[in-house]
Enzyme design. Structure first.
Site, PDB file in Angstrom:
ATOM      1  N   SER A  78      73.833  15.247  29.102  1.00 21.39           N
ATOM      2  CA  SER A  78      74.419  16.518  28.683  1.00 21.39           C
ATOM      3  C   SER A  78      75.927  16.542  28.908  1.00 21.39           C
ATOM      4  CB  SER A  78      73.788  17.672  29.461  1.00 21.39           C
ATOM      5  OG  SER A  78      72.393  17.700  29.285  1.00 21.39           O
TER       6      SER A  78
HETATM    7  N1  SAH Z   1      69.211  16.250  32.423  1.00 19.87           N
HETATM    8  C1  SAH Z   1      69.825  15.236  31.580  1.00 19.87           C
HETATM    9  C2  SAH Z   1      69.646  15.565  30.118  1.00 19.87           C
HETATM   10  C3  SAH Z   1      68.714  14.616  29.499  1.00 19.87           C
HETATM   11  S1  SAH Z   1      68.365  14.872  27.791  1.00 19.87           S
HETATM   12  C4  SAH Z   1      71.269  15.063  31.944  1.00 19.87           C
HETATM   13  O1  SAH Z   1      71.648  15.289  33.062  1.00 19.87           O
HETATM   14  O2  SAH Z   1      72.069  14.656  31.146  1.00 19.87           O
HETATM   15  C5  SAH Z   1      66.761  15.589  27.888  1.00 19.87           C
HETATM   16  C6  SAH Z   1      65.665  14.744  28.492  1.00 19.87           C
HETATM   17  O3  SAH Z   1      64.468  15.500  28.384  1.00 19.87           O
HETATM   18  C7  SAH Z   1      65.380  13.412  27.795  1.00 19.87           C
HETATM   19  O4  SAH Z   1      65.470  12.379  28.713  1.00 19.87           O
HETATM   20  C8  SAH Z   1      63.970  13.581  27.248  1.00 19.87           C
HETATM   21  O5  SAH Z   1      63.207  12.391  27.273  1.00 19.87           O
HETATM   22  C9  SAH Z   1      63.402  14.602  28.203  1.00 19.87           C
HETATM   23  N2  SAH Z   1      62.233  15.323  27.692  1.00 19.87           N
HETATM   24  C10 SAH Z   1      61.995  15.804  26.446  1.00 19.87           C
HETATM   25  N3  SAH Z   1      60.810  16.416  26.384  1.00 19.87           N
HETATM   26  C11 SAH Z   1      60.256  16.327  27.636  1.00 19.87           C
HETATM   27  C12 SAH Z   1      59.026  16.757  28.214  1.00 19.87           C
HETATM   28  N4  SAH Z   1      58.091  17.406  27.512  1.00 19.87           N
HETATM   29  N5  SAH Z   1      58.811  16.491  29.521  1.00 19.87           N
HETATM   30  C13 SAH Z   1      59.735  15.838  30.256  1.00 19.87           C
HETATM   31  N6  SAH Z   1      60.912  15.404  29.774  1.00 19.87           N
HETATM   32  C14 SAH Z   1      61.178  15.639  28.470  1.00 19.87           C
END
Ligand code: SAH
Length: 220
Positions: free
Chosen positions: A70
């Site tokens: 993010s």
């Molecule tokens: N928190 C991260 C953002 C990651 S992007 C940061 O610090 O940058 C969002 C993440 O959510 C991805 O890795 C994706 O695989 C995960 N994701 C999507 N759907 C999900 C679900 N149902 N359960 C767990 N993780 C999920």
């Protein structure tokens, strides 16, 4: 060979990080605790080495598997929404990704429970938590639509992928007085929503428009 170091040099140095903090302030982030933690947390170790020089730009970056880290402003914003006049102890994060948001939270609350559906991303994130000596993070490879039932209730839940509707399980796993921060909407545009649990009803406040990857089902 270990090339990345925590202090960083050149484009990953402390001076570069200061510039990012100034930018976050300009964009309206005022929580000093959040800013202090973001200043001292190396973001470059959360991305591929080829992208390390861009780690302190205020932008989202690819982390593989079609996912992104993010934008720093969004991490600061969501963390600030969670902590404003509130001191949650046990926090659930859905969507560990590279683990950057997790690491910021872990320095501000007692315990972080984080769930990720892509095993490979979670493995890498766990290595980073160790490298940063963050030992108050518990991880689970699972579909976060279901929250983390046997660790509930949580004082706060932060979701970093966007569903079209707020999953019921997450609402149920929120303690009384607890807070949920979640982007809600279609694949291309969502709105950040703050939900506060008051006994059996929920208060909702919509905040700014954002763009997250979708919250998917199942695990891989
Ligand atoms: N928190 C991260 C953002 C990651 S992007 C940061 O610090 O940058 C969002 C993440 O959510 C991805 O890795 C994706 O695989 C995960 N994701 C999507 N759907 C999900 C679900 N149902 N359960 C767990 N993780 C999920």
């Amino acid at each position: 060979m270990e090339i990345t170091n925590l202090d960083g040099i050149g484009m990953t140095s402390q001076r570069t990080r200061e510039r990012l903090i100034r930018q976050l302030r300009k964009e309206g982030i005022t929580n000093e605790k959040v800013l202090a933690v973001m200043r001292r947390t190396p973001r470059h170790i959360f991305v591929d080495e080829a992208l390390a020089s861009r780690a302190y730009e205020n932008t989202a970056l690819p982390i593989g598997h079609g996912q992104t880290i993010s934008q720093p402003y969004i991490v600061a914003k969501m963390t600030s929404m969670l902590l404003a006049d509130f001191a949650p102890k046990r926090v659930l994060e859905v969507g560990t990704g590279c683990g950057y948001q997790t690491s910021i939270l872990a320095q501000l609350v007692d315990e972080v429970y984080t769930v990720e559906r892509i095993a490979a991303l979670l493995q890498q994130a766990k290595k980073r938590f160790r490298k940063l000596h963050l030992y108050n993070i518990k991880t689970q490879h699972a579909d976060g639509n279901w929250g983390w039932e046997n660790q509930a209730p949580f004082d706060a839940i932060l979701v970093t992928a966007a569903p079209q509707q707020v999953p019921e399980s997450l609402l149920r796993q929120l303690d009384y007085g607890g807070r949920l921060v979640i982007p809600v909407g279609s694949a291309h545009q969502q709105r950040l929503r703050l939900i506060v649990r008051r006994a059996e009803h929920f208060e909702r406040v919509d905040d700014e428009f954002v763009s997250f990857v979708p919250l998917l089902s199942g695990k891989v």
